[in-house]
Design a protein around this motif. Structure first.
Motif, PDB file in Angstrom:
ATOM      1  N   ALA A 141      17.408  35.650 -28.239  1.00  0.00           N
ATOM      2  CA  ALA A 141      17.474  36.838 -27.380  1.00  0.00           C
ATOM      3  C   ALA A 141      18.899  37.371 -27.305  1.00  0.00           C
ATOM      4  O   ALA A 141      19.132  38.580 -27.346  1.00  0.00           O
ATOM      5  N   ARG A 142      19.860  36.441 -27.215  1.00  0.00           N
ATOM      6  CA  ARG A 142      21.265  36.865 -27.195  1.00  0.00           C
ATOM      7  C   ARG A 142      21.641  37.546 -28.515  1.00  0.00           C
ATOM      8  O   ARG A 142      22.244  38.617 -28.525  1.00  0.00           O
ATOM      9  N   ALA A 143      21.248  36.935 -29.628  1.00  0.00           N
ATOM     10  CA  ALA A 143      21.548  37.511 -30.934  1.00  0.00           C
ATOM     11  C   ALA A 143      20.852  38.853 -31.127  1.00  0.00           C
ATOM     12  O   ALA A 143      21.411  39.780 -31.725  1.00  0.00           O
ATOM     13  N   ALA A 144      19.627  38.971 -30.601  1.00  0.00           N
ATOM     14  CA  ALA A 144      18.904  40.237 -30.710  1.00  0.00           C
ATOM     15  C   ALA A 144      19.607  41.341 -29.927  1.00  0.00           C
ATOM     16  O   ALA A 144      19.742  42.476 -30.397  1.00  0.00           O
ATOM     17  N   GLY A 145      20.056  41.021 -28.712  1.00  0.00           N
ATOM     18  CA  GLY A 145      20.790  42.016 -27.930  1.00  0.00           C
ATOM     19  C   GLY A 145      22.052  42.468 -28.625  1.00  0.00           C
ATOM     20  O   GLY A 145      22.376  43.657 -28.648  1.00  0.00           O
ATOM     21  N   GLU A 146      22.766  41.519 -29.227  1.00  0.00           N
ATOM     22  CA  GLU A 146      23.989  41.869 -29.958  1.00  0.00           C
ATOM     23  C   GLU A 146      23.669  42.714 -31.177  1.00  0.00           C
ATOM     24  O   GLU A 146      24.382  43.683 -31.489  1.00  0.00           O
ATOM     25  N   ALA A 147      22.576  42.400 -31.881  1.00  0.00           N
ATOM     26  CA  ALA A 147      22.193  43.160 -33.066  1.00  0.00           C
ATOM     27  C   ALA A 147      21.745  44.573 -32.699  1.00  0.00           C
ATOM     28  O   ALA A 147      21.990  45.529 -33.441  1.00  0.00           O
ATOM     29  N   ILE A 148      21.093  44.716 -31.558  1.00  0.00           N
ATOM     30  CA  ILE A 148      20.670  46.052 -31.111  1.00  0.00           C
ATOM     31  C   ILE A 148      21.881  46.973 -30.986  1.00  0.00           C
ATOM     32  O   ILE A 148      21.849  48.129 -31.420  1.00  0.00           O
ATOM     33  N   LEU A 149      22.959  46.477 -30.411  1.00  0.00           N
ATOM     34  CA  LEU A 149      24.162  47.292 -30.250  1.00  0.00           C
ATOM     35  C   LEU A 149      24.884  47.467 -31.576  1.00  0.00           C
ATOM     36  O   LEU A 149      25.334  48.569 -31.905  1.00  0.00           O
TER      37      LEU A 149
END
Length: 314
Positions: A174-182
């Protein structure tokens, strides 16, 4: 404090938000796309079923409402509220409205980088090339796992997989996904498929990890359901890097031009897949600009044995 950098390259302008010596968020605006806030002359060509305008270059723009006092066939000032988006659907055309003197916001204050770089290539040092590879491949790796990103006309899907225990992988993913979204400028509806975990606490921990990665950003999300699905919705303002990469030859061509402009001086040969070379050949000003920046003649060589993203400079 985070800072935005902007680099006006060949065929596109690149934006990167820097925090803790890394690229936290990024944007790419191809020269062919009118960004939101642009004001241009247009002609009203239809009023029903939805108002439609045409720009002088032939591009059609859907209007959010009929311009007051403007008759069909008349010219008027139009403001782009959302640029055209990739895809064959006609409703993905640019959106606009009658410009009445008040520009919309959405821009960023950024430090302009010289291009080509005067010495040190700051964007490359910060990981720009890795970012382009993530957009091209749709694969984002993190400690203990990876994300696989897939774009559809309805949504972007992020699948989380890895070797960590399910609860730990859900949080890290989830953390990596949030970072990838940005980092990849993902917008609209985004569905994240996390590992299935037992109990509410692990699911809440995963949601908290995503919130922390996207703190300060404008978005809405659901809770993580019992199947590990979490939906994020962000305002749709421009094509994401993932969407731009859906046209691999054009995406790779602009990346190759950046490589050529930042590596060396004088005459050079650009070797690339024939589809990439074809894109560059259709854009004569790109080659002229590159030749001027390097101070030498630029030769193109099509090599079908190369991958689309495998172009190089010699």
């Amino acid at each position: 404090m985070p800072e935005w950098l902007v680099e006006a390259g060949i065929g596109e302008t690149r934006f990167a938000e820097i925090a803790e010596s890394r690229i936290r968020a990024a944007r790419i605006l191809p020269d062919s796309i009118l960004p939101a806030g642009s004001v241009v002359d247009a002609r009203l060509i239809a009023v029903a079923p939805q108002p439609l305008a045409r720009l002088d270059d032939g591009q059609e723009v859907l209007l959010t409402r009929r311009p007051g006092g403007i008759s069909e066939g008349a010219r008027f000032p139009l403001q782009i509220t959302r640029p055209a988006l990739p895809g064959p659907e006609p409703w993905k055309r640019a959106l606009g409205s009658h410009f009445l003197g008040e520009r919309i916001g959405g821009g960023v204050d950024a430090i302009e980088l010289p291009f080509p770089p005067a010495g040190k290539d700051r964007l490359a040092d910060l990981g720009w090339d890795d970012l382009i590879e993530e957009a091209s491949s749709g694969i984002v790796r993190f400690a203990g796992g990876e994300l696989r990103l897939a774009w559809t006309p309805a949504m972007t899907v992020i699948d989380v997989d890895g070797r960590l225990p399910a609860a730990d992988l859900a949080v890290a993913g989830a953390r990596a996904a949030g970072e990838a979204i940005l980092r990849l400028d993902l917008q609209g509806s985004i569905v994240i498929d996390l590992p299935t975990t037992s109990g509410k606490a692990p699911r809440q921990a995963a949601a908290d990890a995503l919130d922390a990665a996207m703190v300060g950003e404008s978005f809405e999300r659901t809770a993580v359901n019992g199947f590990g699905l979490l939906q994020v919705v962000r305002p749709r303002r421009r094509p994401s890097l993932l969407e731009l990469a859906l046209d691999p030859p054009a995406f790779a061509a602009r990346a190759l031009l950046r490589l050529a402009a930042t590596q060396g001086h004088g005459r050079a040969t650009l070797a690339a897949h024939p589809a990439v070379i074809a894109v560059i050949e259709k854009n004569d000003p790109w080659l002229a600009t590159l030749s001027r920046q390097r101070g030498g003649e630029i030769t193109l060589r099509a090599d079908p044995s190369l991958a689309i993203s495998g172009g190089h400079v010699s």
